[in-house]
Design a protein around this motif. Structure first.
Motif, PDB file in Angstrom:
ATOM      1  N   CYS A 141      -2.399   0.422  -4.891  1.00 44.02           N
ATOM      2  CA  CYS A 141      -3.814   0.067  -4.017  1.00 44.02           C
ATOM      3  C   CYS A 141      -3.201  -1.256  -3.205  1.00 44.02           C
ATOM      4  CB  CYS A 141      -4.342   0.526  -4.428  1.00 44.02           C
ATOM      5  SG  CYS A 141      -4.960   1.573  -5.522  1.00 44.02           S
ATOM      6  N   THR A 142      -3.504  -0.720  -1.787  1.00 47.48           N
ATOM      7  CA  THR A 142      -3.392  -2.078  -0.665  1.00 47.48           C
ATOM      8  C   THR A 142      -4.690  -2.979  -1.202  1.00 47.48           C
ATOM      9  OG1 THR A 142      -2.488  -0.802   0.617  1.00 47.48           O
ATOM     10  CG2 THR A 142      -3.280  -2.840   1.754  1.00 47.48           C
ATOM     11  N   ASN A 143      -4.262  -4.368  -1.612  1.00 48.72           N
ATOM     12  CA  ASN A 143      -5.233  -5.329  -2.105  1.00 48.72           C
ATOM     13  C   ASN A 143      -6.412  -5.854  -0.579  1.00 48.72           C
ATOM     14  OD1 ASN A 143      -7.247  -7.710  -2.677  1.00 48.72           O
ATOM     15  ND2 ASN A 143      -5.044  -8.937  -2.925  1.00 48.72           N
TER      16      ASN A 143
ATOM     17  N   GLN B 182      -4.905  -9.923  -6.549  1.00 46.42           N
ATOM     18  CA  GLN B 182      -3.461  -8.631  -6.638  1.00 46.42           C
ATOM     19  C   GLN B 182      -3.357  -7.264  -7.549  1.00 46.42           C
ATOM     20  OE1 GLN B 182      -1.873  -7.786  -3.982  1.00 46.42           O
ATOM     21  NE2 GLN B 182      -1.292  -6.042  -4.679  1.00 46.42           N
TER      22      GLN B 182
ATOM     23  N   SER C 215      -6.137  -4.422  -7.768  1.00 47.29           N
ATOM     24  CA  SER C 215      -5.520  -3.753  -7.195  1.00 47.29           C
ATOM     25  C   SER C 215      -4.628  -2.479  -7.303  1.00 47.29           C
ATOM     26  CB  SER C 215      -5.046  -4.089  -5.666  1.00 47.29           C
ATOM     27  OG  SER C 215      -3.886  -5.007  -5.729  1.00 47.29           O
TER      28      SER C 215
ATOM     29  N   THR D 247      -4.227   0.848  -9.546  1.00 52.27           N
ATOM     30  CA  THR D 247      -3.185   2.191  -9.564  1.00 52.27           C
ATOM     31  C   THR D 247      -2.993   2.114 -11.034  1.00 52.27           C
ATOM     32  OG1 THR D 247      -2.451   0.136  -7.554  1.00 52.27           O
ATOM     33  CG2 THR D 247      -0.753   1.987  -8.453  1.00 52.27           C
TER      34      THR D 247
ATOM     35  N   CYS E 129      -3.916   4.422  -1.521  1.00 53.50           N
ATOM     36  CA  CYS E 129      -5.339   4.176  -1.752  1.00 53.50           C
ATOM     37  C   CYS E 129      -5.362   2.066  -1.247  1.00 53.50           C
ATOM     38  CB  CYS E 129      -5.927   4.366  -3.259  1.00 53.50           C
ATOM     39  SG  CYS E 129      -5.244   3.185  -3.826  1.00 53.50           S
ATOM     40  N   SER E 130      -7.040   1.552  -1.385  1.00 54.44           N
ATOM     41  CA  SER E 130      -7.052   0.915  -0.264  1.00 54.44           C
ATOM     42  C   SER E 130      -8.291   0.238  -1.338  1.00 54.44           C
ATOM     43  CB  SER E 130      -6.910   0.618   1.166  1.00 54.44           C
ATOM     44  OG  SER E 130      -8.296   0.907   1.680  1.00 54.44           O
ATOM     45  N   VAL E 131      -8.407  -1.605  -2.060  1.00 53.17           N
ATOM     46  CA  VAL E 131      -9.374  -1.616  -2.728  1.00 53.17           C
ATOM     47  C   VAL E 131      -9.750  -3.013  -2.242  1.00 53.17           C
ATOM     48  CG1 VAL E 131      -7.977  -3.126  -4.846  1.00 53.17           C
ATOM     49  CG2 VAL E 131     -10.503  -2.141  -5.355  1.00 53.17           C
ATOM     50  N   ARG E 132     -11.404  -3.399  -2.192  1.00 56.64           N
ATOM     51  CA  ARG E 132     -11.732  -4.281  -1.635  1.00 56.64           C
ATOM     52  C   ARG E 132     -12.430  -4.641  -2.895  1.00 56.64           C
ATOM     53  NH1 ARG E 132     -12.337  -5.908   3.937  1.00 56.64           N
ATOM     54  NH2 ARG E 132     -11.483  -4.649   4.728  1.00 56.64           N
TER      55      ARG E 132
ATOM     56  N   VAL F 269     -13.436   1.640  -2.351  1.00 57.80           N
ATOM     57  CA  VAL F 269     -11.799   2.140  -2.842  1.00 57.80           C
ATOM     58  C   VAL F 269     -12.304   3.010  -1.970  1.00 57.80           C
ATOM     59  CG1 VAL F 269     -10.190   3.376  -4.230  1.00 57.80           C
ATOM     60  CG2 VAL F 269     -11.884   1.767  -5.199  1.00 57.80           C
TER      61      VAL F 269
END
Length: 468
Positions: free
Chosen positions: A19-21, A29, A32, A36, A82-85, A93
């Motif tokens: 997953c991109t942070n 990091q 994320s 994953t 995926c990316s997560v913030r 997500v």
């Protein structure tokens, strides 16, 4: 979309890419990465899926992700990107499932919840992925996916930091992992995964750290049993307990029972296959061991460790040509992997190419200067090549260190034997035996070949519970 007939034809194989942070803070990091890994773990418990393991998915570089190439490298028909913030108490997500055959996006979805609800996002995503790949779930698998490992966001956060350091696979990493798992447990004393992680980190200490086997043994046992008391279906805890029975208390029957239970609970658990194969190698059941090594490599195809362990088992089984191909692959995947260099050294030793053997053993020591196993490999190769003085100098360091920390690593005995001190070698192994050093269950392969015929060595193998 895709017709039902076509969907049912497609093999149900998937990889969760890292997953991109997207948080402002790069220190996030671990969160994320943890997401994953937990998603990968959740999907791996679904029998109808085959899921690529974390080592391989993390080996896929972010910049050059052509999903078709990724699909080929990992042997999967779909990938989840995926990316997560994280902002304050909110987690967002975004995820999309992509078909690797044609790069076609099957679906995309965003989830936003309170931070405490990360598990709800994970289970919804896992269900959505399983449905997208038309993988049937049993009621029990549905229950597993809905389960929340902890109700404490703080404990979960500490656990993810522990995983982050555990995955560094170094002495320093294991120490930090132990610290974070302990803090996670202090935050939630019923967190089964944290106990399982703690047990796994302690089980590695006699091989890499400063703990004596006796101290590590007790911590491994207590924490693995606690994890299973809290969650009897935790595959990781069964695998760690199996390792405890195998390497620490030398109870082969109990070890095999726990290994088989772990793989029944989670057939996609690459580490479960890896550790069960370690056990099978000790029992000299090479054909079965090789089958589980191949399965672990299939689940984790870009992992240097999986290639290395398959190579080393082929070497122990006398299949030299196949062994060399996998050992070379391991070093190509990670040239900084000391055990890859050391095992190539063992390969060249076993095939009589001593200059090459010394070269690879020297590289291994360069990568992990204090590791007794690496140093013993170099000293043994030097002794076999007739460079006795250089070998004795390294042996002196190894002896000094063993007297200091009271850890008698069995590979040192192979150096004494190569220097024609069979009596000293057997006395060293006897000290390892008094300590119940876990590496005694791995007295196989070319390193110990010279000692194999000695009646006292054979008696030691019997006492350790190894087959003749």
């Amino acid at each position: 979309g895709v017709s039902l007939a076509a969907a049912s034809m497609r093999p149900r194989t998937v990889a969760v890419l890292p997953c991109t942070n997207w948080s402002k803070d790069p220190a996030e990091q671990y969160f994320s990465d943890g997401l994953t890994e937990e998603l990968t773990g959740a999907l791996a418990k679904v029998r109808a899926l085959r899921v690529a393991a974390r080592t391989s998915t993390f080996a896929v570089k972010k910049g050059d992700r052509d999903v078709r190439q990724v699909g080929r490298a990992l042997g999967v028909s779909a990938v989840l990107e995926c990316s997560v913030r994280r902002a304050g108490d909110r987690v967002r997500v975004t995820a999309e499932l992509i078909n690797t055959a044609d790069g076609f996006h099957q679906w995309a979805e965003s989830y936003e919840r309170d931070g405490t609800d990360i598990f709800a996002i994970q289970s919804e995503l896992a269900l959505r992925i399983a449905a997208g790949l038309s993988a049937e779930l049993t009621p029990r698998e549905r229950d597993r996916l809905a389960r929340r490992p902890t109700a404490s966001p703080a404990a979960h956060d500490l656990y993810l930091k522990g995983r982050y350091f555990w995955n560094q696979r170094s002495a320093a990493g294991f120490e930090r992992a132990i610290e974070y798992y302990r803090r996670a447990i202090a935050s939630d004393s019923e967190y089964a995964e944290a106990y399982a992680g703690l047990a796994a980190a302690y089980s590695m200490q006699p091989f890499v750290g400063e703990l004596t086997p006796a101290e590590a043994l007790e911590q491994t046992r207590v924490n693995a049993l606690k994890a299973l008391e809290l969650d009897a279906d935790l595959a990781e805890a069964h695998t760690v307990l199996a390792g405890y029975y195998h390497a620490h208390v030398w109870n082969s029957e109990a070890a095999e029972r726990e290994h088989l239970r772990a793989l029944e609970l989670d057939p996609n658990y690459s580490i479960g296959h890896l550790w069960y194969a370690n056990f099978l190698v000790s029992m000299r059941r090479f054909d079965e061991a090789i089958a589980h090594r191949r399965k672990a490599l299939e689940l984790d195809p870009l992992s240097p460790q999986m290639d290395l362990m398959l190579g080393s088992t082929l070497l122990a089984a006398g299949q030299h040509r196949d062994a060399l191909a996998h050992l070379r692959d391991a070093v190509e995947l990670d040239s900084m992997y000391w055990l890859g260099q050391a095992t190539l050294g063992e390969y060249y030793e076993a095939t009589g190419h001593m200059a090459e053997a010394i070269r690879f053993h020297r590289r291994a020591v360069g990568l992990t200067p204090r590791n007794p196993s690496a140093k013993a490999g170099l000293a043994r190769a030097l002794a076999v090549a007739g460079r006795k003085e250089e070998a004795r100098a390294i042996l002196h360091d190894l002896e000094t260190e063993a007297h200091r920390n009271a850890i008698y690593a069995p590979p040192v005995a192979t150096v004494l034997d190569a220097l024609n001190d069979r009596t000293g070698a057997l006395a060293w192994l006897e000290r390892s035996y008094e300590q119940r050093h876990p590496a005694l269950r791995f007295m196989d392969g070319p390193r110990f070949a010279r000692l194999a015929a000695d009646p006292l060595f054979r008696d030691l193998r019997r006492r350790v519970g190894l087959p003749p």
